[in-house]
Design an enzyme around this catalytic site. Sequence first.
Site, PDB file in Angstrom:
ATOM      1  N   ALA A  47      -2.934  -5.765  -3.266  1.00  0.00           N
ATOM      2  CA  ALA A  47      -1.906  -6.100  -2.275  1.00  0.00           C
ATOM      3  C   ALA A  47      -2.013  -7.545  -1.810  1.00  0.00           C
ATOM      4  O   ALA A  47      -0.992  -8.239  -1.680  1.00  0.00           O
ATOM      5  CB  ALA A  47      -2.008  -5.157  -1.082  1.00  0.00           C
ATOM      6  N   ASP A  96       0.682  -0.676   5.338  1.00  0.00           N
ATOM      7  CA  ASP A  96       0.001   0.571   5.706  1.00  0.00           C
ATOM      8  C   ASP A  96      -1.278   0.701   4.878  1.00  0.00           C
ATOM      9  O   ASP A  96      -1.373   1.526   3.972  1.00  0.00           O
ATOM     10  CB  ASP A  96       0.926   1.771   5.457  1.00  0.00           C
ATOM     11  N   ASP A 127       1.258  -1.094  -4.957  1.00  0.00           N
ATOM     12  CA  ASP A 127       0.023  -0.332  -4.814  1.00  0.00           C
ATOM     13  C   ASP A 127      -0.897  -0.690  -5.968  1.00  0.00           C
ATOM     14  O   ASP A 127      -0.431  -1.011  -7.066  1.00  0.00           O
ATOM     15  CB  ASP A 127       0.287   1.175  -4.799  1.00  0.00           C
ATOM     16  N   CYS A 165      -5.242   2.860  10.318  1.00  0.00           N
ATOM     17  CA  CYS A 165      -5.736   4.241  10.412  1.00  0.00           C
ATOM     18  C   CYS A 165      -7.245   4.261  10.612  1.00  0.00           C
ATOM     19  O   CYS A 165      -7.906   5.242  10.267  1.00  0.00           O
ATOM     20  CB  CYS A 165      -5.338   5.035   9.167  1.00  0.00           C
ATOM     21  N   PHE A 173       0.865  -1.188   0.000  1.00  0.00           N
ATOM     22  CA  PHE A 173       0.000   0.000   0.000  1.00  0.00           C
ATOM     23  C   PHE A 173       0.905   1.242   0.000  1.00  0.00           C
ATOM     24  O   PHE A 173       0.761   2.154   0.817  1.00  0.00           O
ATOM     25  CB  PHE A 173      -0.933   0.024   1.216  1.00  0.00           C
TER      26      PHE A 173
END
Length: 432
Positions: free
Chosen positions: A316, A336, A282, A376, A260
Site C-alpha cells: 500500500a 483501513d 491490497d 483497529c 488495504f
Amino acid sequence: MHVSGKPVIPRQPVAVNESDRAMAFQAPGSRRIALRISPEAERAIRRGHPWVFDRAIRRQSHQGLPGDLAVIFDRKDRFLAIGLYDPTSPIRVRILHHGTSTPIDQTWLRRQVATAVGRRAALSETSTTGYRAVHGENDGLPGLIVDRYEDSLVIKLYTPAWAPHLPQIQSTLDLCIPNRRQVLRLNRALQHQTDSLLDLEDGQVLKGPPITGPALFQENGLRFEADLQHGQKTGFFLDQRDNRRRVQDLSAGKEVLNVFAYTGGFSLYAARGGARSVTSIDLNQLALDGAERNFALNSQVPAVRQARHAIIAGDAFQVLASLAASGRRFDLVILDPPAFAQRRDQVDGALRAYSRLTRLALGVLEPGGTLVQASCSSRVTQEAFVATIQETVEQEQWRLHGITLSGHPLDHPIGFPEGAYLKCLFAAAAPS
C-alpha cells in the site's frame, strides 16, 4: 456454585442444577482452583474487568489445566468471581461471573448466548445475515467469538480454556441460533499450543457438510463471500459494516480509492453509492480476486454494474507513492490498515505508520476530497490516532473540515476499556 466463608476446594466439578447436569461444564482437573489476588485486581473485577493477569495472583491452591474453573476470593475470604483458568497465558483467568456466586452450567451459558443474540435483533431488519453473534469479553464470554454467515457459524477461540467446553458451546449455539454448519477457528498464537487443544485444528468443520467453497451472506442487502476456514479474522471484516454504509452515502459521482481493500467491502459499497470508479489496493492478490467475485455477486445492482472497478496488487505504501508520482487523484480515499500495534511497545511505530499513510493519502486526494482513515489497534487511543492525523495534515499544509468519528457497530459492543479498538475518521481535506 455458592461460596461463603473460607474457601473450600471441592473434589467435584462446579455444582449445577440436576436438569443441566449432563451438560455441565466439566473442568479438566479434578478440583477447582482457589485464588487470592492483589487489591488492584480485586478493584478491577468489582468494576467488571474480565481479566486476571498472572502477576496479580498472590496465592493459589494448586496448579491447574486450561479450562479449569478458578474461584477468586477477596481479602475477607468471600466469593469475588469465577472464571476459566489458562496457565498458558499472562491472562491467567478470564472472568465468567463476579459478585454473587452462581452455578456455571449449561443454563448459565445459554443465558449468556441468548442475551448476546438478543442485542443483535435489530440487524434482522437490515437484510444482514453476516454479523458477530458473540463478541467475547464484551458479551460476557471472554476469549470466545462467534460469527454468523447466514447458516454457518464460525467459533473462534482466543484461549485453550474454552477447548474442553466446546461441546457445551456447540449445543448452546444450536439452541440459540439456527445453523447448518459450525467451523472452528483458532487465533494465531493458539494454533501453536497443540498440547492444550485436545486435537482441535484451525479450520476444522465441527458440524455439518464439508466446505467446498466460500460461504455467501448478506450485509445491508449486498452479497458477499467469506472464506470461513482460511480468511482473515473469521472470513470477513464484519466490524466495518456501519462505516462501509457511510462510505456508500459519500460516493455518488466520486473517484474512490480503497487502500488495504481485502475482498472489497468498502469498494462494493462505494460502487452501490454511485461512484464513477473504484480502485482497490491490497497486497494479497487472492483477496483482490475475492473483491472481483463480490462485485460479480452484485452485478444485478445497476450502480455496481456501471462502476468501473480496478484492482492493484502491491504494498500500500509503495502503490500510494507511485500513484501520486503519476498524478492520479481521487475524490475519496479510504485507509483501513491492519492492526499496527499488538503490544504497548509498538504504539509509537503504529502512530508513525498512520502518519505516513495520511501523508501519502494527501498526495493522491483531490483538494476538497474526503479522507476516511481507520485504526483497529486497541493499544492506540482515539485521541492519539486523531492527533496524529491532524498533525500530519497540518505539516503538509492542509486542513481537515467537518471531522466526524465513528466506533463500534451494534454487534461489536464495548464492555471494558481494552474492548474499544475500532475508530474511524471521516473528514474533508484541502490545502490550507
